[in-house]
Scaffold this active site. Structure first.
Site, PDB file in Angstrom:
ATOM      1  N   HIS A  56       0.692  -1.360  -0.277  1.00  0.00           N
ATOM      2  CA  HIS A  56      -0.038  -0.145   0.028  1.00  0.00           C
ATOM      3  C   HIS A  56       0.790   1.629  -0.182  1.00  0.00           C
ATOM      4  CE1 HIS A  56       0.337  -0.750   4.407  1.00  0.00           C
ATOM      5  NE2 HIS A  56       0.458   0.777   4.122  1.00  0.00           N
ATOM      6  N   HIS A  58       1.533   3.888   2.158  1.00  0.00           N
ATOM      7  CA  HIS A  58       1.401   4.317   3.234  1.00  0.00           C
ATOM      8  C   HIS A  58       3.241   4.808   2.917  1.00  0.00           C
ATOM      9  CE1 HIS A  58      -2.104   3.902   6.530  1.00  0.00           C
ATOM     10  NE2 HIS A  58      -1.809   5.022   5.092  1.00  0.00           N
ATOM     11  N   ASP A  60       6.068   4.665   5.199  1.00  0.00           N
ATOM     12  CA  ASP A  60       6.935   3.518   6.190  1.00  0.00           C
ATOM     13  C   ASP A  60       6.073   1.923   4.654  1.00  0.00           C
ATOM     14  OD1 ASP A  60       4.583   3.054   6.483  1.00  0.00           O
ATOM     15  OD2 ASP A  60       4.632   1.949   8.235  1.00  0.00           O
ATOM     16  N   HIS A  61       5.756   2.400   3.734  1.00  0.00           N
ATOM     17  CA  HIS A  61       5.449   1.561   2.905  1.00  0.00           C
ATOM     18  C   HIS A  61       6.208   1.410   1.453  1.00  0.00           C
ATOM     19  CE1 HIS A  61       3.277  -1.206   5.908  1.00  0.00           C
ATOM     20  NE2 HIS A  61       3.296  -0.573   6.540  1.00  0.00           N
ATOM     21  N   HIS A 114      -7.454  -1.080   5.715  1.00  0.00           N
ATOM     22  CA  HIS A 114      -6.458   0.454   6.530  1.00  0.00           C
ATOM     23  C   HIS A 114      -6.385   0.906   5.618  1.00  0.00           C
ATOM     24  CE1 HIS A 114      -2.452   1.023   8.262  1.00  0.00           C
ATOM     25  NE2 HIS A 114      -2.127   0.874   6.811  1.00  0.00           N
ATOM     26  N   ASP A 133      -0.681  -4.362   6.637  1.00  0.00           N
ATOM     27  CA  ASP A 133      -0.606  -3.922   7.116  1.00  0.00           C
ATOM     28  C   ASP A 133      -2.248  -4.230   7.396  1.00  0.00           C
ATOM     29  OD1 ASP A 133       1.474  -2.618   8.015  1.00  0.00           O
ATOM     30  OD2 ASP A 133       0.656  -0.073   7.596  1.00  0.00           O
ATOM     31  N   HIS A 171       4.625  -4.956  10.780  1.00  0.00           N
ATOM     32  CA  HIS A 171       4.667  -4.078  12.354  1.00  0.00           C
ATOM     33  C   HIS A 171       5.237  -5.708  13.089  1.00  0.00           C
ATOM     34  CE1 HIS A 171       4.481  -0.429  10.696  1.00  0.00           C
ATOM     35  NE2 HIS A 171       3.503  -0.201   9.908  1.00  0.00           N
TER      36      HIS A 171
HETATM   37 FE    FE Z   1       2.809   0.763   8.119  1.00  0.00          FE
HETATM   38 ZN    ZN Z   2       0.499   1.753   6.665  1.00  0.00          ZN
END
Ligand code: FE
Ligand code: ZN
Length: 255
Positions: A56, A58, A60-61, A114, A133, A171
């Site tokens: 996805h 985000h 951090d991805h 999410h 996530d 995570h």
């Molecule tokens: Fe994440």
């Molecule tokens: Zn995320």
């Protein structure tokens, strides 16, 4: 020949993953949480990055997408419906699509909730799922964009995979998730035992990820709206499964 998975701690609590096929020499990173540790792992393994598989959008991805693509000239595979938010995307995939990674078939699941357009990657012949996530060890992703009904529909697809599926999530949230899970299903003995193991792993600095889908089905409250104990503890005996899931998610948000 089996695929090799190499797990890389990134940022404060993310996991990056390299997946490598010996026969073809192909190597993919699942998401790009942090460039330096991914490059270090590639160097240590002697692997050349050929693909980025994004779950996805985000940061951090997908935050390292462009830098890694620039360095490695790799191909970025991500969600077609969410292509506008996936930096550098080359190949657009959607729910039910299958593509080849070397000789290995990879199936794409849309697991929106999410985010809208969140996808998971299933390597069936190796029993491996990268769930991003969407599904965590003992948890699920917060619903930033989707509805509870949508997330329950997404997780219902993953529940159908074999118990032997190895779930690599993005995570290290498991210990906090366990505390919540115990609060809504304290009588679950498999969960009690797992919670102890998680505490021991974390006390010795070890990851709790990956986990087996069979164990998730037995212990993760977000996969267990059919549990009579969970339903009773939520005051929702016999309720619609979507409603039970939604209440579980609501309680986690306020835990
Ligand atoms: Fe994440
Ligand atoms: Zn995320």
């Amino acid at each position: 020949h089996m695929l090799q998975v190499h797990q890389i701690p990134c940022l404060s609590d993310n996991y990056g993953y390299l997946i490598h096929d010996d026969d073809s020499g192909m190597t993919a990173t699942i998401d790009t949480p942090e460039v330096a540790p991914i490059n270090e792992a590639l160097k240590q393994k002697g692997w050349r990055l050929t693909h980025i598989l994004n779950t996805h959008h985000h940061f951090d991805h997908a935050g390292g997408n462009l830098e890694l693509k620039e360095q490695w000239d790799c191909t970025i595979i991500g969600s077609g419906p969410d292509a506008d938010r996936i930096p550098g995307i080359d190949t657009k995939v959607d729910d039910g699509d299958e593509f080849l990674f070397g000789d290995h078939s990879v199936k794409v699941f849309d697991v929106s909730g999410h985010t809208i357009g969140h996808i998971a990657f299933h390597f069936a012949d190796s029993d491996i799922l990268f769930s991003g996530d969407a599904l965590f060890s003992l948890g699920c992703g917060r619903l930033f964009e989707g509805t509870p009904a949508q997330m329950w529909q997404s997780l219902s697809k993953l529940i159908k995979l074999p118990d032997s599926t190895i779930v690599y999530c993005a995570h290290e949230y498991t210990q906090a998730n366990a505390a919540f899970a115990l609060s809504v299903e304290p009588e679950n003995e498999a969960l009690q035992a797992r919670s102890k193991e998680i505490d021991e792993l974390r006390a010795s600095g070890k990851p709790t990820v990956p986990s087996l889908l069979g164990l998730e089905k037995a212990t993760n409250p977000f996969l267990r709206p059919t549990s009579p104990d969970l339903q009773r503890n939520l005051g929702l005996q016999g309720a619609d499964l979507t409603e039970v899931f939604a209440e579980t998610r609501r309680r986690k948000d306020n835990f």
